[in-house]
Design a protein around this motif. Structure first.
Motif, short mmCIF file in Angstrom:
data_model
loop_
_atom_site.label_atom_id
_atom_site.label_comp_id
_atom_site.label_asym_id
_atom_site.label_seq_id
_atom_site.Cartn_x
_atom_site.Cartn_y
_atom_site.Cartn_z
N ALA A 129 0.76 -1.25 -0.04
CA ALA A 129 0.03 -0.07 0.05
C ALA A 129 0.85 1.46 -0.04
CB ALA A 129 -0.85 0.03 1.15
N LYS A 130 0.65 2.17 -1.05
CA LYS A 130 1.97 2.91 -1.35
C LYS A 130 1.14 4.42 -1.18
CE LYS A 130 5.69 1.03 -3.76
NZ LYS A 130 6.30 1.33 -4.95
N ALA A 131 1.65 5.41 -0.50
CA ALA A 131 0.92 6.93 -0.49
C ALA A 131 1.32 7.34 -1.84
CB ALA A 131 1.85 7.62 0.56
N PRO A 132 0.84 8.63 -1.87
CA PRO A 132 1.14 9.52 -3.21
C PRO A 132 2.71 9.44 -3.42
CG PRO A 132 -0.49 10.51 -2.00
CD PRO A 132 0.00 9.21 -1.34
N TRP A 133 3.14 9.42 -4.84
CA TRP A 133 4.72 9.34 -4.93
C TRP A 133 5.70 10.39 -3.87
CZ3 TRP A 133 7.23 13.72 -6.96
CH2 TRP A 133 6.63 14.58 -7.39
N TYR A 134 4.86 11.85 -3.92
CA TYR A 134 5.96 12.45 -3.17
C TYR A 134 5.63 12.38 -1.58
CZ TYR A 134 0.96 14.09 -3.33
OH TYR A 134 -0.55 14.18 -3.25
N PHE A 135 5.03 11.62 -1.16
CA PHE A 135 5.22 10.96 0.22
C PHE A 135 6.10 9.67 0.19
CE2 PHE A 135 1.14 13.52 1.50
CZ PHE A 135 1.83 14.55 1.81
N LEU B 170 9.01 10.01 2.58
CA LEU B 170 8.53 9.51 3.78
C LEU B 170 8.31 8.31 4.32
CD1 LEU B 170 6.12 12.47 4.85
CD2 LEU B 170 8.33 12.10 5.85
N GLN B 171 7.73 7.40 3.36
CA GLN B 171 7.27 6.12 3.76
C GLN B 171 8.63 5.30 3.75
OE1 GLN B 171 3.98 4.89 1.29
NE2 GLN B 171 3.86 2.85 2.36
N LEU C 207 9.63 5.70 6.89
CA LEU C 207 8.97 5.19 7.90
C LEU C 207 9.47 3.72 8.09
CD1 LEU C 207 5.54 6.80 7.51
CD2 LEU C 207 6.59 6.61 9.61
N VAL D 192 3.06 19.25 -8.46
CA VAL D 192 3.92 19.07 -7.04
C VAL D 192 5.42 19.14 -7.51
CG1 VAL D 192 4.45 17.49 -5.48
CG2 VAL D 192 2.04 17.61 -6.19
N TYR E 281 -6.13 13.05 -3.90
CA TYR E 281 -5.92 11.81 -4.10
C TYR E 281 -6.88 10.50 -3.80
CZ TYR E 281 -1.89 8.77 -5.22
OH TYR E 281 -1.23 7.81 -5.75
N TRP F 119 -6.10 3.40 0.23
CA TRP F 119 -4.76 2.82 1.06
C TRP F 119 -3.74 3.93 1.12
CZ3 TRP F 119 -5.72 -0.33 4.57
CH2 TRP F 119 -6.81 -1.49 4.30
N ALA F 120 -3.62 4.92 -0.01
CA ALA F 120 -2.67 6.04 0.14
C ALA F 120 -3.11 6.68 1.23
CB ALA F 120 -2.65 6.82 -1.06
N VAL G 118 -2.61 5.17 4.76
CA VAL G 118 -1.25 5.14 5.14
C VAL G 118 -0.79 6.58 5.38
CG1 VAL G 118 1.22 4.85 4.23
CG2 VAL G 118 -0.56 2.98 3.59
N GLY G 119 -1.05 7.79 4.62
CA GLY G 119 -0.56 8.93 4.77
C GLY G 119 -1.43 9.31 6.23
N ILE H 11 0.33 8.50 9.38
CA ILE H 11 1.73 9.30 9.68
C ILE H 11 1.41 10.44 10.60
CG2 ILE H 11 3.62 10.63 8.72
CD1 ILE H 11 3.33 8.87 6.10
#
Lengths: 236, 262, 694, 176, 244
Positions: A88-94, A97-98, A101, B121, B163, B173-174, B177-178, B181
């Protein structure tokens, strides 16, 4: 005005007062000001800048429209809280950070580091040292080199402690260039080394940050697969 | 034929109506050109003149302009998309599918919105680094740099809130997960998380919150800060030009009477 | 970038750079050219929209129907619904746009068109507007492109269901078996019959769970029944013992099979009570007599035996007996034949009242059914405690107690994954084998075909299933979808609730002792091998029934499966007869409302005419053995002494009313015809010759 | 400043007439393209904003078995806004939406001799079963038109179907 | 600075070209070691099976040479309508000159014309047409009804499980595959004889009426089945799916 005019100072828009001090004119009473300013060439914003800006935006639009025509935005199955995709991936710009983590506790990677980065970004312009824009090792060299080695060693140790080799490699590369800069002088024969010698501390910190950001984001985006394990993007 | 159109334009710009609206009349004199900037509510954020060497591509890479461009594209594609989108579960997902499959050119607009969001971005980051490496954050521009950092955060938030809106697995899930944090913040983390999602998990409440933030609050805040950002460029003495860069060459590079004004 | 200034202009190197210079050399030129480019690119978007796939197919459809005779009608019907077509069924959650391209689905006159997407849909009992397409075919209804609609690249829903599994969709709403879905019906049967549901829970939308229909034997007293060597051989390969065995192959290693067999035998307790009557001074029984007793008892109705040609002949209610002599101990077999209910109270095997000599005959006959190869290579040393302990561990690990009762081991709960919603399993949750099609049906079929191919550590054993059975099982499993579970109750077609009818009293005990329900159904419970007895009391005459129970004769000469003789005592037969005659009566009519005899000769004669000419009953029934040859219905030579007149009359009027599903056609007979035929049939009381034969 | 500008433009080889015309052409090309794009965007927006599919109930209503409607009965289906009337001559369906301002009308069997349809909003009234009057015809009130007759048909399964999207001429009955 | 300005013009072309799907045909990797001149059907033709399902028996073809002896190692390719599939689709004949393939018919009810193809030494293509029948839902229902009600008399084949009554009847019922007879009946006649029995068309009373036992849909299903399996094919149905 065409042709060079011999003069000592230029009253310009430059902000670095040490480099180009502004001439101070004393104007006596009943005397109208006679200021001779060699202004820089200027052009009208409209149309010169606006036209260019419009062309730039149009070129951008062309690029984005072509992309929109060629590639469809991703859309997966409907959100299902009971099925977690792996990974499960966050948006690419995060993803930088991931990736962090993955190594550090959430308080460090999710809060401390980004918070510090934002704070650092905000205070940069108010930081005295940056205004000078002097080469880091030009003054007080021995002491600074010593501090540099201590800080670098501490950072590397810290990263090693958490097994963050992904962040260690860019850090070492940047440190290598800094070490090279420490050995370079402004009089060096090589233009590259002259350049290195002139780079201030803020440059090095920012470069390190940029390098880390790029590497971590790239790793998180392309090289992480199920269970956040290493994968090669070309072997899907 | 072409000539007539030009004349027509000039005439149009000379009419009372045009002048009453734009205040600047026709003509290609410097004054008129200056007025064209000053008297336009949007353009007056710029100074009427710009240093010639700042026009060169290498000076700025036009990154700020391009960022503004992505923002404009995002606004102009985002608004049409809102016409077909209900921020509710599971309707949001069906709407996204409908945009893709049955709304005329809906897929194109969604693609453009999505890619532009990513581009924005990226460009904001690039803009920031370019500004830094040129030293353009130095006094008196330090506050504009801070505004820029705020705009970076707003951009990230805009992208992040957007998003979730398709309500697919990727989005869900993004965001999960985000948002987790955020809950790592000591003491108030859970409160922030709770407030952000309007609950403990990502569900219909979170979707609605993100929708309102994405379509309403964040764009308005962004526009406000962009306006300040531009205005500050003018007030801080125009685009920053580093003294070490050549100026005579650049100065010659642009012919003074380069652009005919229609 | 096009914004390069003219100062960087270098002398023209070649024409390309000259062109570049002309177009982009100056911001103004760049503005013109770039704007034009942007315009062109922007124009592509609506153009792309206009040349969308569905519009392309609609144009093709119009071209297809243009040359046809009924082009005007077809075109009008098409233009009634132009553009993207949508079937929206909010209560089913279906949005379905398949008809945007499949334009000819409802056009009967397009039956000769074989090109997709314009084929006519074959006749089904549902209308398109009320069900849409994805209800049955799956795929992605909202999509309007070929690829997304059929393959669904990201499995947003399920991809199109291959035609071979399409019956699974019927099963989402229809719980009861349907005539048109033999594969689904058989798959559902197999789920119970092969005991899948012992380990996997499958819940039905009403909350109940599918129950197994096999009856794996209890292993609490297994040592009484068989030897450790046989257990070992069986564990290694059940199908080597009996090709029809439903027990799967666990692919056990030799030591594992050795240890499990050691544990099972050691764990077994001797059965309490005096069961096996000791045979007295036995002579060597005559094998031919044994075979004929086997035949007379109609053991073959339930048990199969492999013949010399390798074909398995016989029924599949009980286990195959080809090598039974290798399996069971003679004393156990004798006790079992004497009264199977002592060893297994729930067995489907009837309690034959066999005499001692008969027991000896059958025991010897069955005991001789051996295969010397089966146990030839099995040599087991005495079990060590370690082996037994390891065996117990394995038995727990493999979940043997899910199916079999084993002393000291509890039946595990949720031993295997629940399959209630397997038909909607997301593809993202599935790990496919390399080279496999990434589709749910293929995954399920592969799992059934070779479970261990997904990992040698997996516990699911290897079932011995024919390809058709695997398809059927896959179909049945694919029907277990989210939609099936979440469908509004009003839209489901429920199955008849399973009946647990239990006759009362001593007759009830007798009926379970004789395992009547293994073959006959009463009030919805029981097998379908023999006639439904729900209204038997209204149907037959008491003397005939009592005589029949004592000594069942044949009613249908062509049948190979028949009612066996249980050697009932007179009082048992009477008890049963009384119960059947009293309890199993239809409320439709009074069985004594018509006389058993005394019909006018003219009426009888008319009945005969009707029988032979108008209704041509002799096509299926036999009244006169010399002339008639109909072998389909029961022989009617003695029907007058067998059936009640009122039953015959009402049967003739509407047979399906009395026994749903019977193949006797409803002739819509006028009352007087039915009465005349009844009179004629009641006159058929059998010739003396047949009485004598009996 | 402007003087400087002017002087610069006189540099040799800067702006000849030819060059100027060429630039003007490119400006027109650019502005022309952008205007066409703007016009196209308007058309594009119109296309985009017209929905291609609708999530609306089907205009065809299944009213169930004809046997459920006794002769001389008037049945109002509130959900679909139709009256289904079984007259001596056969079945017909009236729209229950008042032609005045679209209120849902009501069946008042107690009013008039044979009952009337009355609109609660502005008092329009319509005939249904009065002899010599076409059902749906206005008795009084502001309604500009009579209540329209809707197309009725029998489905293959024998159910009564009413198509709300199709109006038919009055006095056409469906005989079952 | 890139001078590849033409890429900007090429972009629309690339866009257009991506819109057209490409189909790639995998090349057969098998190399024949033998060549025959004739192709004959050994078994597996004229089977009846439900749509989409694998036919009960494999289709077996044999390759022979001029003398009529079996050829080993000849390459045979099977093909059929788009949605019929073969396992394997191509192969080399075995030592008895035969190649067998499992066939799954397509999703539409009807007759499927399958083609087996081999080539001679001179690269001349030899073809063999094999016909199979796929039952759709309606025909499947018809088939089930046939086995329950009709086959006992209309099917002359007897098995231990189901003894045929065909030979016991004075007037022999027509097998449903007898196209020569049944195709001459119109739908109305066929429906009438099923509903009202033999006497309705002046035929034997041994054919009972089923109009009160079977529903209209069931009779239609039965007729659809009869029409589909008739041999020669019934003209108004039994759509042939040949290779597209």
């Amino acid at each position: 005005m065409s042709g060079p005019t011999p003069k000592d100072f230029i009253a310009g828009m430059d902000s670095n007062a040490r480099k180009s001090p502004t001439r101070v004119v004393f104007v006596t009473r009943r005397t109208s000001a006679q200021v001779k300013v060699t202004a820089e060439d200027q052009v009208q914003t409209y149309p010169e800048l606006l036209f260019r800006a419009v062309v730039a935006i149009e070129v951008l639009a062309i690029a984005l429209v072509s992309m929109a025509l060629l590639f469809n935005a991703p859309l997966e199955g409907i959100a299902d809280p009971s099925h977690t995709p792996n990974p499960a991936k966050a948006p690419w710009y995060f993803l930088g950070l991931q990736e962090m983590l993955h190594y550090f506790p959430p308080v460090v990677a999710g809060v401390l580091v980004p918070g510090l980065v934002v704070m650092a970004l905000i205070v940069i312009p108010y930081f005295n040292i940056n205004v000078e824009a002097e080469g880091l090792f030009l003054k007080d060299r021995e002491r600074r080199v010593l501090i540099f080695y201590v800080v670098t060693a501490a950072l590397c140790l810290f990263l090693l402690l958490f097994d963050v080799y992904v962040a260690l490699v860019p850090a070492l590369i940047v440190a290598g260039f800094m070490a090279l800069a420490a050995q370079s002088s402004p009089q060096s024969a090589s233009a590259f080394r002259r350049g290195l010698a002139a780079k201030p501390l803020s440059f090095w910190i920012m470069t390190w940050f940029l390098f880390e950001l790029t590497v971590l984001t790239a790793v998180g985006t392309f090289f992480r697969g199920p269970g956040w394990s290493w994968v090669l993007p070309w072997r899907s | 034929m072409a000539k007539t159109i030009t004349n027509y334009f000039d005439e149009l710009r000379g009419t009372r109506v045009w002048r009453s609206v734009f205040r600047s009349g026709s003509g290609s004199s410097t004054l008129h050109r200056a007025l064209a900037i000053q008297q336009n509510v949007f353009l007056h954020l710029f100074s009427t003149k710009v240093r010639t060497r700042m026009l060169s591509f290498s000076a700025t890479w036009y990154l700020g302009t391009l960022t503004l461009g992505t923002f404009l594209i995002l606004v102009s594609t985002g608004i049409p998309l809102m016409f077909y989108y209900h921020p509710s579960v599971p309707q949001a997902y069906a709407d996204t599918k409908d945009l893709q499959f049955v709304v005329s050119s809906g897929l194109f607009l969604r693609n453009l919105h999505r890619w532009s969001a990513h581009a924005m971005v990226f460009l904001v980051f690039a803009h920031m680094f370019k500004v830094f490496y040129r030293g353009a954050y130095r006094p008196p521009r330090e506050f504009n740099w801070v505004i820029g950092v705020v705009l970076l955060l707003i951009t990230l938030l805009l992208s992040y809130t957007g998003y979730l809106l398709p309500w697919d697995q990727l989005a869900f899930w993004a965001i999960t997960v985000g948002s987790n944090i955020a809950s790592a913040v000591p003491v108030m983390g859970n409160k922030v998380h709770f407030l952000m999602l309007g609950g403990n998990v990502v569900n219909a409440n979170a979707l609605l919150r993100f929708y309102v933030l994405h379509c309403m609050i964040l764009p308005l805040v962004a526009i406000l800060f962009v306006a300040i950002h531009f205005w500050r460029i003018r007030k801080d003495g125009g685009l920053y030009a580093h003294q070490s860069e050549p100026r005579t060459v650049a100065a010659r590079s642009v012919p003074a009477k380069g652009v005919p004004v229609p | 970038m096009p914004l390069s200034s003219e100062s960087s202009f270098e002398p023209k190197k070649n024409s390309l750079s000259a062109l570049w210079q002309t177009l982009f050399g100056h911001p103004v030129r760049a503005f013109g050219v770039v704007s034009l480019l942007l315009l062109i690119l922007l124009a592509i978007a609506p153009a792309k929209n206009h040349f969308s796939e569905w519009r392309h197919y609609q144009k093709q459809y119009l071209a297809l129907i243009r040359g046809r005779g009924d082009a005007v009608t077809l075109e009008r019907r098409f233009h009634d619904h132009d553009g993207i077509q949508q079937i929206w069924l909010p209560q089913l959650g279906v949005v379905d746009r398949c008809t945007s391209c499949h334009s000819g689905l409802k056009e009967a006159s397009l039956s000769d068109v074989s090109t997709q997407p314009f084929r006519r849909h074959p006749a089904i009992p549902h209308t398109l507007d009320q069900f849409g397409c994805v209800m049955c075919h799956r795929g992605q209804g909202p999509a309007t492109t070929v690829e997304e609609a059929h393959s669904s690249t990201l499995a947003w829903e399920q991809p199109i269901l291959p035609a071979r599994y399409v019956q699974s969709s019927c099963g989402q709403c229809h719980r009861a078996p349907l005539t048109g879905t033999p594969q689904l019906n058989s798959g559902r049967n197999l789920l119970g019959r092969y005991g899948c549901v012992h380990c996997h829970t499958i819940k039905l939308p009403d909350g109940s769970a599918i129950k197994p229909t096999d009856d794996p034997p209890s292993l609490e007293h297994v040592a009484d029944k068989t030897t450790r060597e046989w257990v070992y051989a069986w564990l290694k390969d059940p199908q080597a013992y009996a090709v029809t065995a439903t027990m799967p192959n666990f692919k056990l290693s030799d030591p594992d099979a050795r240890d499990i067999s050691a544990f099972l035998i050691a764990d077994s307790t001797p059965l309490a009570g005096d069961t096996a009557p000791t045979p007295k001074n036995e002579k060597a029984p005559d094998p031919t007599a044994g075979a004929s007793l086997y035949g007379e008892s109609f053991c073959a109705s339930c048990h199969a035996v492999q013949n010399a040609a390798g074909n398995v002949v016989g029924g599949d209610v009980g286990p195959e007996l080809t090598r039974v002599g290798n399996k069971v101990k003679p004393e156990w077999l004798r006790a079992w034949l004497h009264n199977p209910r002592v060893y297994d109270s729930g067995t489907a095997m009837p309690h034959y009242r066999l005499s001692d000599p008969q027991l000896s005959l059958l025991t010897a006959f069955l005991g001789n059914k051996t295969d010397t190869d089966l146990l030839a290579n099995v040599h087991l040393d005495a079990a060590t405690p370690e082996q037994i302990a390891h065996g117990k561990l394995l038995v727990t690990e493999y979940g043997c107690a899910s199916c079999h009762e084993i002393n000291g081991i509890k039946k595990p709960d949720n031993f295997a994954p629940e399959l209630t919603r397997i038909g909607s399993k997301a593809l993202t949750q599935i790990i496919f084998l390399p080279g496999m099609t990434h589709a749910l049906p293929d995954y399920i079929a592969a799992k059934i075909r070779q479970p261990r191919s997904f990992g040698s550590a997996l516990k699911m054993p290897q079932f011995s299933l024919a390809p058709g059975q695997i398809d059927a099982l896959t179909t049945a499993l694919l029907s277990l979808t989210d939609r099936a579970q979440d469908l509004p109750r009003a839209l489901t077609v429920a199955a008849k609730p399973a009946s647990n009818y239990q006759p009362a009293g001593r007759a009830g005990q007798l009926m379970s002792d004789l395992a009547c329900f293994s073959c006959h159904a009463i009030n919805g419970r029981g097998g379908d091998m023999a006639p439904d007895l729900t209204w038997e009391g209204s149907s037959v005459q008491r003397p005939w029934l009592q005589a029949f129970l004592k000594n069942p004769g044949t009613l249908r000469p062509a049948l190979i499966r028949r009612m066996p003789r249980f050697n009932l005592s007179d009082e048992d037969a009477k008890e049963l007869t009384d119960y059947i005659m009293t309890v199993y009566q239809t409320p439709e009519f009074d069985r004594d409302s018509m006389p058993a005899g005394g019909y006018p000769a003219a009426q009888v004669e008319r009945g005969k005419q009707l029988f032979y000419s108008k209704y041509a009953c002799q096509g299926c029934h036999i009244v006169d053995t010399k002339v008639d040859k109909g072998y389909i219905g029961p022989t009617l030579t003695q029907v007058g002494s067998r059936l009640n007149a009122a039953w015959i009359y009402h049967w003739l009027k509407e047979p399906q009313n009395l026994r749903p599903g019977t193949i006797e056609p409803n002739r819509n007979m006028p009352d007087e015809d039915a009465r005349a035929l009844t009179a004629f049939l009641m006159a058929q009381r059998g010739s003396g010759k047949q009485e004598a034969k009996k | 400043m402007s003087d400087e500008k002017q002087s610069k433009s006189n540099e040799p080889g800067a702006a000849t007439d030819h060059e100027f015309n060429r630039r003007a052409f490119f400006v027109k090309l650019g502005l022309g393209s952008l205007s066409i794009a703007a016009a196209g965007t308007a058309a594009f927006s119109y296309q985009f904003l017209s929905p291609n599919v609708l999530y609306e109930p089907s205009p065809i209503v299944n009213a169930g078995r004809p046997e459920n409607y006794p002769v001389d009965s008037v049945t109002l289906d509130v959900n679909s806004g139709i009256y289904l009337i079984h007259a001596q001559e056969g079945f017909f369906a009236l729209s229950a939406i008042c032609t005045h301002l679209g209120c849902l009308t009501a069946w008042k069997p107690e009013l008039g001799e044979h009952g009337i349809i009355a609109c609660p909003c502005h008092g329009s009234k319509f005939y249904v079963r009065d002899a010599g009057k076409t059902p749906g015809e206005k008795i009084e009130g502001p309604a500009p038109k009579p209540l329209p007759w809707l197309q009725t048909s029998l489905s293959d399964e024998g159910d009564l179907m009413v198509d709300r999207s199709k109006q038919i001429d009055p006095m056409k009955f469906l005989r079952v | 600075m890139t001078r590849q300005w033409w890429t900007l013009f090429a972009a629309p072309l690339i866009l257009l070209s991506t819109a057209c799907p490409h189909k790639s045909v995998p090349a057969a990797s098998l190399k024949p070691t033998g060549f025959g001149v004739t192709l004959v059907e050994s078994s597996g033709g004229k089977q009846i099976g439900p749509t989409g399902m694998v036919l009960a028996q494999p289709v077996v073809v044999q390759v022979n040479d001029e003398q009529g002896t079996a050829v080993t190692g000849a390459l045979v390719e099977f093909s059929g309508p788009a949605d019929a599939s073969f396992d394997p689709p191509t192969g080399l004949t075995d030592s008895s000159g035969q190649l067998s393939t499992n066939v799954a018919l397509g999703s539409m009810a009807g007759r499927y014309q399958l083609t087996a193809r081999t080539s001679t030494k001179a690269q001349k293509s030899v073809e063999l047409k094999i016909e199979e029948i796929a039952l759709g839902y309606q025909e499947e229902v018809g088939f089930q009804l046939d086995s329950k009600y009709c086959a006992r008399c209309h099917d002359p084949e007897s098995t231990p499980e189901r003894v045929s009554n065909h030979d016991n009847l004075e007037v022999k019922p027509h097998a449903f595959t007898e196209g020569d007879t049944l195709n001459r009946m119109t739908d109305a006649e066929l429906s009438s004889i099923i509903s009202h029995g033999g006497p309705a068309l002046n035929k034997s009373a041994l054919m009972p009426p089923y109009g009160y036992t079977l529903s209209k849909t069931e009779i239609e299903a039965l007729m659809a089945y009869i029409r589909l399996i008739s041999d020669p094919p019934y003209h108004a149905s039994g759509m042939v799916y040949a290779q597209e």
